[in-house]
Design a protein around this motif. Structure first.
Motif, PDB file in Angstrom:
ATOM      1  N   SER A 274      14.415   3.054  -1.943  1.00  0.00           N
ATOM      2  CA  SER A 274      14.900   2.289  -0.794  1.00  0.00           C
ATOM      3  C   SER A 274      13.767   1.379  -0.346  1.00  0.00           C
ATOM      4  O   SER A 274      12.609   1.625  -0.678  1.00  0.00           O
ATOM      5  CB  SER A 274      15.318   3.221   0.349  1.00  0.00           C
ATOM      6  OG  SER A 274      14.174   3.798   0.953  1.00  0.00           O
ATOM      7  N   PRO A 275      14.085   0.351   0.415  1.00  0.00           N
ATOM      8  CA  PRO A 275      13.018  -0.499   0.941  1.00  0.00           C
ATOM      9  C   PRO A 275      12.121   0.287   1.895  1.00  0.00           C
ATOM     10  O   PRO A 275      12.567   1.221   2.560  1.00  0.00           O
ATOM     11  CB  PRO A 275      13.763  -1.596   1.706  1.00  0.00           C
ATOM     12  CG  PRO A 275      15.163  -1.543   1.221  1.00  0.00           C
ATOM     13  CD  PRO A 275      15.413  -0.137   0.773  1.00  0.00           C
TER      14      PRO A 275
ATOM     15  N   VAL B  28       2.942   5.986  -2.900  1.00  0.00           N
ATOM     16  CA  VAL B  28       4.094   6.806  -3.282  1.00  0.00           C
ATOM     17  C   VAL B  28       4.151   6.923  -4.808  1.00  0.00           C
ATOM     18  O   VAL B  28       4.366   8.008  -5.352  1.00  0.00           O
ATOM     19  CB  VAL B  28       5.402   6.205  -2.704  1.00  0.00           C
ATOM     20  CG1 VAL B  28       6.632   6.821  -3.343  1.00  0.00           C
ATOM     21  CG2 VAL B  28       5.438   6.391  -1.199  1.00  0.00           C
ATOM     22  N   GLN B  29       3.908   5.834  -5.514  1.00  0.00           N
ATOM     23  CA  GLN B  29       3.917   5.866  -6.976  1.00  0.00           C
ATOM     24  C   GLN B  29       2.763   6.702  -7.512  1.00  0.00           C
ATOM     25  O   GLN B  29       2.922   7.435  -8.492  1.00  0.00           O
ATOM     26  CB  GLN B  29       3.859   4.448  -7.532  1.00  0.00           C
ATOM     27  CG  GLN B  29       5.146   3.684  -7.322  1.00  0.00           C
ATOM     28  CD  GLN B  29       5.064   2.233  -7.741  1.00  0.00           C
ATOM     29  OE1 GLN B  29       3.981   1.640  -7.771  1.00  0.00           O
ATOM     30  NE2 GLN B  29       6.209   1.647  -8.041  1.00  0.00           N
ATOM     31  N   ALA B  30       1.604   6.649  -6.881  1.00  0.00           N
ATOM     32  CA  ALA B  30       0.452   7.453  -7.312  1.00  0.00           C
ATOM     33  C   ALA B  30       0.734   8.949  -7.143  1.00  0.00           C
ATOM     34  O   ALA B  30       0.177   9.774  -7.872  1.00  0.00           O
ATOM     35  CB  ALA B  30      -0.790   7.056  -6.529  1.00  0.00           C
TER      36      ALA B  30
ATOM     37  N   GLY C 230       0.813  -1.212   0.000  1.00  0.00           N
ATOM     38  CA  GLY C 230       0.000   0.000   0.000  1.00  0.00           C
ATOM     39  C   GLY C 230       0.846   1.261   0.000  1.00  0.00           C
ATOM     40  O   GLY C 230       0.519   2.241  -0.691  1.00  0.00           O
ATOM     41  N   VAL C 231       1.930   1.265   0.749  1.00  0.00           N
ATOM     42  CA  VAL C 231       2.838   2.417   0.778  1.00  0.00           C
ATOM     43  C   VAL C 231       3.470   2.610  -0.594  1.00  0.00           C
ATOM     44  O   VAL C 231       3.504   3.726  -1.118  1.00  0.00           O
ATOM     45  CB  VAL C 231       3.919   2.236   1.865  1.00  0.00           C
ATOM     46  CG1 VAL C 231       5.013   3.295   1.721  1.00  0.00           C
ATOM     47  CG2 VAL C 231       3.301   2.306   3.249  1.00  0.00           C
ATOM     48  N   ILE C 232       3.941   1.539  -1.189  1.00  0.00           N
ATOM     49  CA  ILE C 232       4.574   1.631  -2.515  1.00  0.00           C
ATOM     50  C   ILE C 232       3.588   2.178  -3.533  1.00  0.00           C
ATOM     51  O   ILE C 232       3.910   3.085  -4.312  1.00  0.00           O
ATOM     52  CB  ILE C 232       5.124   0.254  -2.951  1.00  0.00           C
ATOM     53  CG1 ILE C 232       6.324  -0.117  -2.077  1.00  0.00           C
ATOM     54  CG2 ILE C 232       5.508   0.259  -4.433  1.00  0.00           C
ATOM     55  CD1 ILE C 232       6.788  -1.551  -2.237  1.00  0.00           C
TER      56      ILE C 232
END
Length: 62
Positions: free
Chosen positions: A53-54, A44-46, A39-41
């Motif tokens: 970084s991980p 952030v992409q949206a 969900g975080v990834i």
């Protein structure tokens, strides 16, 4: 029966399309660590950034 939701604190470093670097921090609610990380990834992409970084997750104490 569904799993209980947990609140996670996250930190991730990311860059935008112009190469500017930034650190994103916040909270995310999720049923699992893997779902929270995904969900975080996605968020952030949206927002127009690419993680560089991980994602660091810490379970928030209630």
């Amino acid at each position: 029966m569904s799993a209980a939701r947990s609140t996670w604190k996250f930190t991730v470093d990311a860059t935008d399309d112009q190469g500017r670097h930034g650190r994103h921090r916040g909270l995310v609610d999720s049923h699992s660590e893997a779902a929270a990380r995904q969900g975080v990834i996605e968020s952030v992409q949206a927002a127009g950034y690419q993680p560089c970084s991980p994602v660091k997750l810490t379970l928030k104490r209630t």
